[in-house]
Design an enzyme around this catalytic site. Structure first.
Site, PDB file in Angstrom:
ATOM      1  N   ASP A  49       0.864  -1.172   0.000  1.00 37.35           N
ATOM      2  CA  ASP A  49       0.000   0.000   0.000  1.00 37.35           C
ATOM      3  C   ASP A  49       0.905   1.227   0.000  1.00 37.35           C
ATOM      4  OD1 ASP A  49      -2.357   1.664   0.485  1.00 37.35           O
ATOM      5  OD2 ASP A  49      -1.512   1.897   2.488  1.00 37.35           O
ATOM      6  N   ASP A  72      -1.454  -0.884   6.333  1.00 40.63           N
ATOM      7  CA  ASP A  72      -1.552  -0.388   7.704  1.00 40.63           C
ATOM      8  C   ASP A  72      -2.925   0.151   8.059  1.00 40.63           C
ATOM      9  OD1 ASP A  72      -1.420   1.937   6.092  1.00 40.63           O
ATOM     10  OD2 ASP A  72      -0.704   3.093   7.813  1.00 40.63           O
ATOM     11  N   ASP A 112      -7.062  -1.477   4.116  1.00 36.37           N
ATOM     12  CA  ASP A 112      -6.172  -2.546   3.647  1.00 36.37           C
ATOM     13  C   ASP A 112      -6.586  -3.926   4.166  1.00 36.37           C
ATOM     14  OD1 ASP A 112      -4.535  -0.678   2.365  1.00 36.37           O
ATOM     15  OD2 ASP A 112      -3.407  -0.308   4.203  1.00 36.37           O
TER      16      ASP A 112
END
Length: 679
Positions: free
Chosen positions: A364, A563, A567
């Protein structure tokens, strides 16, 4: 019960294994003394008693009682395990130990009770073999228990570092209470040098906190309003006022201990292979032992009974798959604890096998590859202006705004030592910009459209703005009165170690991709900076899991690093999900691996450690199995017709050799404790 008073099951298991070994070793030593007392006179040609005469038979009887003490005491668990397996119509290593030592003891007892029933030269007991074999097997079990205890020692030390009391604010007064009385949401005061009692967030004050015992970070971490702190860490030079967020079993420390313990006792898929091999191997060994006895009894000459029993017992003892049984759990235990020491927590053993085989890792962007906070990265003044002047004007106009871009501009100016003048008459246009009076001049800061709407000509910096946009920057346009002052480029910058981490993964043969909900230009800019070629953007949070699923097409194993709450679905979809420890609880619950220190380099470190653990397990399995196959061939006595009777392996030597294979497996696994882990 206080933490220090709690009973430690691992320590108790190690103590029990040690007690059983020492008891069996003491008796085995007496048996060896008895064997030497019986053999030495004859070895030196001294006069001795006739076969089966009184003193020697009395010595043998004592040896029989001593060996029975070992079998019925420390060795009782082997017979209980063999009986349980027999009732389930199965067999395992306990079966082989029980059969080998049982045959040795029964044969020896028959020699003592009925000496005349045995042909000349075969009427010699070997009680010492039964006792020494049990002692050697128990030595291997103690070494295993000791290894497990040592790998968990760091976690026990962490638990013991938890504070016993906390200083809470109740009724406007500071009160020291036992840790278990602290409630979520309560205000806590921590003085300089004190240990932080519970997980909390800073609500007042700033200090540095030593988190090395939890995250492995070598230097104290700055903490200020809004920053999280963890129970067990040590406050630095200034007092902090905290608000408790997690207590007891919900604390980061407690969850680390629980997660590591669960992972150490779980069974990876490779362990099921060991079970399948053992389920075939053990019965096969028993068949080989029977065939060995029959062969020697048929062709062994005058000593056929003794040779048949000795070789059969040797086969059963040396084939004991203790090393096979230790190969997986001991490597897993040591390896998982080593990873935990580096701040890498795995949910279960199966994760290691998947992590070791990952082919693609997806990061990400925001808050994972990047620091998650905008920062000034470009300052482009208009003709006749300086960078310092541009930052001074921009910071003054933005000083009263809480927008992340405004905060970044003000922070950059102050970090450069620029004195930011006070602004007045602030007028904010949501989503566009601000207008303020600074030193008698009207300063505007915001988007290009905002300045043009205010009648400011922006054409002079149009090319520079396009360049910033192509590199994923957000441009903050600044003007003083009616003159353009310049552009300030703001971006969420990559973490310091991001480029190194990407290179390390590529070197390990793992492809890397970036996924983001941002515009493609911003995502590609970050990807270029860190060396990633494949970019998935813009991707809505709900579609991230689908993108992971597409990457998994064709059987590829995909890891996901994130995080945030958005996600979590992708972390759960991935073959291995890595959650940064500073992320949300939802992300960490969905992930397979939690990186406590929130260090990106822990991702390649986790993959490398998983590969090392799997490699160590395979080394143990191959070595143990190859050893057993070769040793069984020798134990059958197949070399005796070719090389002579000195190559007949006695049950005593067989037991010692079997235990040495277990010792080798444990020693090989313990190498993982010293393995370098760059996390």
């Amino acid at each position: 019960m206080a933490p220090s008073d709690a009973r430690d099951p691992q320590a108790e298991a190690e103590a029990e294994a040690r007690r059983r070994f020492l008891l069996s070793a003491a008796v085995a030593a007496l048996l060896l003394v008895g064997m030497l007392a019986d053999m030495l006179p004859r070895a030196f040609g001294l006069p001795g008693e006739a076969h089966g005469a009184g003193p020697r038979r009395a010595l043998w009887a004592v040896e029989g009682l001593l060996s029975l003490l070992v079998l019925a005491g420390p060795g009782r668990s082997f017979f209980e395990g063999a009986w349980n397996q027999f009732r389930r119509r199965s067999a395992n290593m306990d079966t082989l130990i029980a059969l080998g030592t049982g045959v040795a003891w029964l044969y020896s007892t028959a020699v003592v009770l009925f000496p005349g029933a045995f042909p000349h030269g075969t009427g010699m007991p070997f009680y010492d073999a039964a006792g020494v074999v049990v002692a050697l097997v128990l030595l291997g079990q103690w070494l295993e228990a000791r290894a497990r205890g040592r790998t968990s020692e760091a976690l026990r030390r962490l638990t013991s570092l938890q504070a016993r009391t906390a200083r809470v604010v109740r009724d406007a007064a500071e009160v020291e209470v036992p840790l278990e009385d602290v409630r979520v949401g309560e205000a806590i005061v921590v003085r300089p040098g004190e240990r932080i009692p519970v997980d909390a967030v800073v609500v007042q004050g700033s200090s540095y906190v030593d988190q090395s015992m939890l995250t492995g970070e070598p230097v104290p971490v700055a903490k200020a309003d809004g920053d999280p702190v963890f129970g067990g860490t040590v406050n630095g030079p200034a007092a902090l006022r905290l608000r408790a967020t997690r207590i007891g079993a919900e604390s980061a420390l407690a969850r680390i201990v629980e997660m590591v313990a669960r992972a150490q006792t779980s069974r990876p898929p490779i362990a099921r292979l060991v079970d399948r091999v053992s389920s075939i191997f053990v019965p096969a060994v028993m068949i080989v032992a029977v065939l060995t006895f029959m062969a020697w009894y048929s062709f062994g000459g005058e000593q056929k009974l003794l040779l048949g029993l000795v070789t059969a017992a040797s086969v059963l003892l040396i084939a004991c798959p203790c090393a096979l049984g230790l190969a997986t759990p001991i490597s897993l235990t040591v390896g998982v604890a080593r990873m935990a020491e580096a701040g890498i927590l795995v949910r279960n053993g199966a994760v290691l096998e998947s992590a070791a085989r990952l082919q693609v890792v997806v990061f990400d962007k925001t808050g994972t590859l990047t620091v998650g906070k905008p920062a000034v990265v470009d300052v482009v003044p208009a003709a006749g202006r300086s960078q310092a002047e541009l930052l001074r004007l921009g910071a003054a106009a933005e000083s009263l705004s809480e927008h992340p871009l405004a905060v970044a501009v003000v922070k950059a100016a102050r970090e450069d030592g620029i004195e930011v003048p006070e602004a007045s008459s602030l007028h904010a246009v949501p989503g566009r910009g601000v207008r303020a009076s600074v030193g008698g001049a009207t300063v505007r800061a915001g988007s290009r459209a905002f300045l043009e709407g205010e009648g400011i000509d922006t054409a002079a910096l149009a090319t520079a703005a396009a360049d910033l946009l192509s590199r994923g920057r957000t441009a903050v346009w600044v003007a003083e009165d009616r003159a353009l002052a310049g552009l300030i480029g703001v971006a969420d910058t990559p973490r310091d170690d991001a480029r190194q981490v990407v290179a390390r993964l590529k070197a390990a043969g793992v492809a890397v991709a970036l996924i983001s909900g941002d515009e493609r230009a911003a995502a590609e800019a970050v990807a270029r900076e860190v060396g990633i070629e494949r970019v998935l953007a813009p991707v809505l949070p709900a579609d991230k899991a689908e993108e992971v699923r597409r990457l998994q097409a064709g059987g590829r194993l995909v890891g996901m690093v994130g995080d945030g709450i958005n996600d979590a679905p992708a972390l759960a979809q991935a073959d291995v999900g890595f959650a940064l420890g500073t992320g949300t609880d939802v992300a960490m619950e969905a992930a397979d691996v939690t990186l406590v220190g929130a260090r990106l380099r822990s991702v390649p470190a986790a993959i490398e450690a998983s590969r090392a653990i799997l490699r160590n397990i395979r080394q143990n399995l191959v070595g143990a199995f190859a050893y057993n196959v070769a040793a069984i061939a020798i134990a059958t006595g197949v070399l005796v017709p070719l090389l002579g009777p000195r190559f007949l392996l006695s049950p005593l030597l067989a037991g010692a050799a079997m235990s040495m294979s277990s010792f080798t497996v444990v020693t090989n696994a313990l190498r993982l404790r010293r393995a370098p882990l760059e996390a």
